[in-house]
Design a protein around this motif. Structure first.
Motif, PDB file in Angstrom:
ATOM      1  N   ARG A  36       0.839  -1.205   0.000  1.00  0.00           N
ATOM      2  CA  ARG A  36       0.000   0.000   0.000  1.00  0.00           C
ATOM      3  C   ARG A  36       0.874   1.256   0.000  1.00  0.00           C
ATOM      4  NH1 ARG A  36      -3.834   0.574   5.148  1.00  0.00           N
ATOM      5  NH2 ARG A  36      -2.156   1.910   5.902  1.00  0.00           N
ATOM      6  N   GLY A  37       0.243   2.373  -0.298  1.00  0.00           N
ATOM      7  CA  GLY A  37       0.880   3.674  -0.106  1.00  0.00           C
ATOM      8  C   GLY A  37       2.195   3.835  -0.852  1.00  0.00           C
ATOM      9  N   LEU A  38       3.170   4.429  -0.177  1.00  0.00           N
ATOM     10  CA  LEU A  38       4.438   4.763  -0.823  1.00  0.00           C
ATOM     11  C   LEU A  38       5.198   3.509  -1.235  1.00  0.00           C
ATOM     12  CD1 LEU A  38       5.635   7.652   1.566  1.00  0.00           C
ATOM     13  CD2 LEU A  38       4.111   7.768  -0.410  1.00  0.00           C
ATOM     14  N   GLY A  39       5.154   2.474  -0.397  1.00  0.00           N
ATOM     15  CA  GLY A  39       5.871   1.225  -0.697  1.00  0.00           C
ATOM     16  C   GLY A  39       5.381   0.603  -1.990  1.00  0.00           C
ATOM     17  N   VAL A 213      23.922   1.853   1.528  1.00  0.00           N
ATOM     18  CA  VAL A 213      22.708   2.083   2.317  1.00  0.00           C
ATOM     19  C   VAL A 213      22.413   3.576   2.317  1.00  0.00           C
ATOM     20  CG1 VAL A 213      21.528   1.636   4.503  1.00  0.00           C
ATOM     21  CG2 VAL A 213      23.480   0.201   3.846  1.00  0.00           C
ATOM     22  N   ASN A 214      21.253   3.932   1.801  1.00  0.00           N
ATOM     23  CA  ASN A 214      20.849   5.338   1.777  1.00  0.00           C
ATOM     24  C   ASN A 214      19.458   5.487   2.374  1.00  0.00           C
ATOM     25  OD1 ASN A 214      23.029   6.874   0.181  1.00  0.00           O
ATOM     26  ND2 ASN A 214      22.649   5.080  -1.115  1.00  0.00           N
ATOM     27  N   CYS A 215      19.096   6.735   2.621  1.00  0.00           N
ATOM     28  CA  CYS A 215      17.791   7.020   3.219  1.00  0.00           C
ATOM     29  C   CYS A 215      17.046   7.987   2.303  1.00  0.00           C
ATOM     30  CB  CYS A 215      18.041   7.657   4.591  1.00  0.00           C
ATOM     31  SG  CYS A 215      16.550   8.065   5.506  1.00  0.00           S
ATOM     32  N   ILE A 216      15.752   7.771   2.160  1.00  0.00           N
ATOM     33  CA  ILE A 216      14.903   8.780   1.517  1.00  0.00           C
ATOM     34  C   ILE A 216      13.993   9.340   2.597  1.00  0.00           C
ATOM     35  CG2 ILE A 216      12.951   9.167  -0.052  1.00  0.00           C
ATOM     36  CD1 ILE A 216      14.181   7.249  -2.014  1.00  0.00           C
ATOM     37  N   SER A 217      13.967  10.646   2.720  1.00  0.00           N
ATOM     38  CA  SER A 217      13.103  11.295   3.710  1.00  0.00           C
ATOM     39  C   SER A 217      12.009  12.075   3.001  1.00  0.00           C
ATOM     40  CB  SER A 217      13.939  12.230   4.597  1.00  0.00           C
ATOM     41  OG  SER A 217      14.806  11.473   5.403  1.00  0.00           O
ATOM     42  N   PRO A 218      10.835  11.442   2.881  1.00  0.00           N
ATOM     43  CA  PRO A 218       9.741  12.163   2.210  1.00  0.00           C
ATOM     44  C   PRO A 218       9.172  13.244   3.109  1.00  0.00           C
ATOM     45  CG  PRO A 218       9.350   9.760   2.270  1.00  0.00           C
ATOM     46  CD  PRO A 218      10.449  10.059   3.239  1.00  0.00           C
ATOM     47  N   GLY A 219       8.616  14.266   2.450  1.00  0.00           N
ATOM     48  CA  GLY A 219       7.839  15.279   3.162  1.00  0.00           C
ATOM     49  C   GLY A 219       6.396  14.839   3.217  1.00  0.00           C
ATOM     50  N   TYR A 220       5.469  15.789   3.163  1.00  0.00           N
ATOM     51  CA  TYR A 220       4.044  15.433   3.190  1.00  0.00           C
ATOM     52  C   TYR A 220       3.630  14.878   1.831  1.00  0.00           C
ATOM     53  CZ  TYR A 220       3.504  17.934   7.613  1.00  0.00           C
ATOM     54  OH  TYR A 220       3.588  18.329   8.913  1.00  0.00           O
ATOM     55  N   MET A 221       3.276  13.592   1.811  1.00  0.00           N
ATOM     56  CA  MET A 221       2.892  12.948   0.562  1.00  0.00           C
ATOM     57  C   MET A 221       1.400  12.643   0.573  1.00  0.00           C
ATOM     58  SD  MET A 221       6.009  12.882  -0.508  1.00  0.00           S
ATOM     59  CE  MET A 221       6.020  11.988  -2.044  1.00  0.00           C
ATOM     60  N   LEU A 222       0.776  12.793  -0.575  1.00  0.00           N
ATOM     61  CA  LEU A 222      -0.671  12.536  -0.682  1.00  0.00           C
ATOM     62  C   LEU A 222      -0.913  11.074  -1.034  1.00  0.00           C
ATOM     63  CD1 LEU A 222      -2.456  15.451  -2.560  1.00  0.00           C
ATOM     64  CD2 LEU A 222      -3.067  14.483  -0.345  1.00  0.00           C
ATOM     65  N   THR A 223      -1.066  10.230  -0.025  1.00  0.00           N
ATOM     66  CA  THR A 223      -1.460   8.840  -0.287  1.00  0.00           C
ATOM     67  C   THR A 223      -2.971   8.774  -0.094  1.00  0.00           C
ATOM     68  OG1 THR A 223      -1.161   8.259   2.017  1.00  0.00           O
ATOM     69  CG2 THR A 223       0.728   7.926   0.584  1.00  0.00           C
ATOM     70  N   ALA A 224      -3.542   7.615  -0.428  1.00  0.00           N
ATOM     71  CA  ALA A 224      -4.988   7.441  -0.253  1.00  0.00           C
ATOM     72  C   ALA A 224      -5.368   7.745   1.195  1.00  0.00           C
ATOM     73  CB  ALA A 224      -5.389   6.028  -0.641  1.00  0.00           C
ATOM     74  N   LEU A 225      -4.469   7.318   2.097  1.00  0.00           N
ATOM     75  CA  LEU A 225      -4.753   7.458   3.528  1.00  0.00           C
ATOM     76  C   LEU A 225      -4.711   8.928   3.981  1.00  0.00           C
ATOM     77  CD1 LEU A 225      -5.105   5.021   5.478  1.00  0.00           C
ATOM     78  CD2 LEU A 225      -2.857   5.599   6.372  1.00  0.00           C
ATOM     79  N   THR A 226      -3.632   9.638   3.628  1.00  0.00           N
ATOM     80  CA  THR A 226      -3.528  11.043   4.064  1.00  0.00           C
ATOM     81  C   THR A 226      -4.584  11.898   3.355  1.00  0.00           C
ATOM     82  OG1 THR A 226      -1.747  11.388   2.459  1.00  0.00           O
ATOM     83  CG2 THR A 226      -1.092  11.081   4.736  1.00  0.00           C
ATOM     84  N   GLU A 227      -4.914  11.523   2.116  1.00  0.00           N
ATOM     85  CA  GLU A 227      -5.917  12.284   1.366  1.00  0.00           C
ATOM     86  C   GLU A 227      -7.258  12.252   2.101  1.00  0.00           C
ATOM     87  OE1 GLU A 227      -6.585  13.037  -3.339  1.00  0.00           O
ATOM     88  OE2 GLU A 227      -5.637  11.219  -2.673  1.00  0.00           O
ATOM     89  N   LYS A 228      -7.591  11.053   2.612  1.00  0.00           N
ATOM     90  CA  LYS A 228      -8.876  10.892   3.308  1.00  0.00           C
ATOM     91  C   LYS A 228      -8.891  11.751   4.587  1.00  0.00           C
ATOM     92  CE  LYS A 228     -11.894   7.198   4.974  1.00  0.00           C
ATOM     93  NZ  LYS A 228     -11.734   7.333   6.421  1.00  0.00           N
ATOM     94  N   ILE A 229      -7.798  11.717   5.316  1.00  0.00           N
ATOM     95  CA  ILE A 229      -7.723  12.492   6.568  1.00  0.00           C
ATOM     96  C   ILE A 229      -7.814  13.986   6.257  1.00  0.00           C
ATOM     97  CG2 ILE A 229      -6.216  13.092   8.535  1.00  0.00           C
ATOM     98  CD1 ILE A 229      -4.982  10.234   8.183  1.00  0.00           C
ATOM     99  N   ASP A 235      -8.379  22.781   6.723  1.00  0.00           N
ATOM    100  CA  ASP A 235      -7.514  23.802   7.328  1.00  0.00           C
ATOM    101  C   ASP A 235      -6.098  23.281   7.524  1.00  0.00           C
ATOM    102  OD1 ASP A 235      -9.487  25.607   7.376  1.00  0.00           O
ATOM    103  OD2 ASP A 235      -9.926  25.467   9.541  1.00  0.00           O
ATOM    104  N   LEU A 236      -6.009  22.010   7.941  1.00  0.00           N
ATOM    105  CA  LEU A 236      -4.693  21.391   8.161  1.00  0.00           C
ATOM    106  C   LEU A 236      -3.946  21.285   6.836  1.00  0.00           C
ATOM    107  CD1 LEU A 236      -2.747  20.056  10.168  1.00  0.00           C
ATOM    108  CD2 LEU A 236      -3.871  17.865   9.705  1.00  0.00           C
ATOM    109  N   LYS A 237      -4.661  20.890   5.793  1.00  0.00           N
ATOM    110  CA  LYS A 237      -4.029  20.767   4.473  1.00  0.00           C
ATOM    111  C   LYS A 237      -3.491  22.129   4.010  1.00  0.00           C
ATOM    112  CE  LYS A 237      -4.662  18.800  -0.101  1.00  0.00           C
ATOM    113  NZ  LYS A 237      -5.570  18.165  -1.026  1.00  0.00           N
ATOM    114  N   ARG A 238      -4.302  23.181   4.208  1.00  0.00           N
ATOM    115  CA  ARG A 238      -3.868  24.531   3.828  1.00  0.00           C
ATOM    116  C   ARG A 238      -2.635  24.941   4.629  1.00  0.00           C
ATOM    117  NH1 ARG A 238      -9.197  25.793   2.691  1.00  0.00           N
ATOM    118  NH2 ARG A 238      -9.708  26.111   4.876  1.00  0.00           N
ATOM    119  N   HIS A 239      -2.660  24.601   5.942  1.00  0.00           N
ATOM    120  CA  HIS A 239      -1.545  24.959   6.822  1.00  0.00           C
ATOM    121  C   HIS A 239      -0.259  24.267   6.359  1.00  0.00           C
ATOM    122  CE1 HIS A 239       0.684  26.096  10.326  1.00  0.00           C
ATOM    123  NE2 HIS A 239       0.778  24.849  10.783  1.00  0.00           N
ATOM    124  N   TRP A 240      -0.339  22.961   6.143  1.00  0.00           N
ATOM    125  CA  TRP A 240       0.836  22.213   5.697  1.00  0.00           C
ATOM    126  C   TRP A 240       1.349  22.767   4.370  1.00  0.00           C
ATOM    127  CZ3 TRP A 240      -0.517  16.286   6.473  1.00  0.00           C
ATOM    128  CH2 TRP A 240      -0.444  15.993   7.845  1.00  0.00           C
TER     129      TRP A 240
END
Ligand SMILES: NC(=O)c1ccc[n+]([C@@H]2O[C@H](COP(=O)([O-])OP(=O)(O)OC[C@H]3O[C@@H](n4cnc5c(N)ncnc54)[C@H](O)[C@@H]3O)[C@@H](O)[C@H]2O)c1
Length: 284
Positions: A36-39, A213-229, A235-240
């Motif tokens: 699911r999601g980013l993976g 070995v490396n790291c990826i640090s995502p910011g705020y990503m729009l997945t199905a889950l975050t989109e629903k929230i 207001d939170l979406k506008r703030h972010w």
């Protein structure tokens, strides 16, 4: 252009020239939290880039469904392809060492080897620090930190036994470098800081074995889950969004290029890096 020309879509054979070193042809990649999601989208990036894929998730049913879907999409984007990628689904609770070992054994049985690892299994939750139940903190650290560690060492042992090079990408978060506002999530932030520094530490420890070995640090990503929230909290979406220099949240597909680059030979001399994919959030 003749009508028989390959389609220049997101995947498949296309006519744009690109560095061959970006290809994952002949490689086997494992993605935890891949159902699911980013993976899931990063797994799709691996398949589009020519790799075979093992999707690992606690939700095996969804992993199986998505594995079949990825192959179907590949067939559509590559009509008549003689070689179809192998995409398999595997159960693991990443926080449990026995479960991780069984899972890796299962992947090797199916694919014969592992070259690449992406650790995306993880979760966040919001509690004020003084109210956070300790059992929940331990669970959060176990999945986000232990889960990354257990998969990394189990795959590294396999690579060292084969005397083969490999590349790993840990999914951290910009929360490992900054403190998100307004949501309280101190244990998550510290878990992601640990993931980032774990990548750097293992990069040094395993450089002699050709394991990056490396790291990826995502910011705020729009997945199905975050989109629903966020649909429920405009207001939170506008703030972010107001805090992101690029003025928008990221799409999961924005991670396809960075993960392919870090797994591939195009990044041969890159190890221990933290690649922030956050629209510039952490710069301000
Ligand atoms: N979505 C974002 O905005 C965002 C931003 C920065 C970092 N991240 C990080 O990216 C990663 C993926 O996030 P996402 O938004 O795709 O989450 P998600 O909830 O959509 O997907 C996570 C997947 O991990 C699996 N999983 C959870 N616990 C597991 C366990 N113990 N064992 C095996 N599988 C397990 C779930 O079943 C799910 O399929 C996480 O590590 C998250 O912290 C996400």
């Amino acid at each position: 252009m003749p009508s028989s020309a390959p389609v220049q879509g997101r995947g498949g054979l296309h006519m744009k020239r690109t560095l061959a070193s970006f290809s994952l042809e002949g490689k086997v990649g494992v993605v935890t939290g891949g159902a699911r999601g980013l993976g899931l989208v990063m797994g799709q990036g691996i398949v589009i880039s020519g790799g075979n894929l093992a999707i690992v998730d606690m939700n095996k049913e969804e992993a199986e469904r998505q594995a079949a879907e990825l192959v179907e999409v590949f067939r559509k984007e590559n009509p008549g392809a003689s070689k179809v990628p192998k995409v398999t689904a595997h159960y693991a609770d990443v926080s449990n060492a026995d479960s991780v070992q069984e899972c890796i054994d299962d992947v090797i049985k199916e694919h014969g080897k592992i070259d690449h690892l992406v650790t995306s299994a993880g979760f966040t939750e919001n509690y004020n620090a003084i109210d956070y139940p300790i059992d929940r903190i331990r669970k959060l650290w176990a999945v986000n930190v232990d889960g990354t560690y257990l998969f990394a060492i189990t795959v590294a042992k396999h690579l060292m036994e084969r005397k083969a090079p490999g590349s790993m990408v840990f999914i951290g978060s910009m929360s490992g470098s900054i403190v998100n506002v307004p949501q309280p999530q101190a244990p998550y932030n510290s878990a992601k800081a640990a993931v980032r520094h774990l990548a750097a530490s293992l990069a040094v420890e395993w450089a002699h074995a050709g394991i990056r070995v490396n790291c990826i640090s995502p910011g705020y990503m729009l997945t199905a889950l975050t989109e629903k929230i966020l649909d429920e909290k405009p207001d939170l979406k506008r703030h972010w969004t107001s805090l992101i220099p690029q003025g928008k949240m990221g799409q999961p597909a924005d991670l396809m290029g960075p993960v392919t680059f870090l797994l591939s030979d195009a990044s041969q001399y890159v190890t221990g890096a933290d690649v922030r994919v956050d629209g510039g959030y952490t710069l301000t």
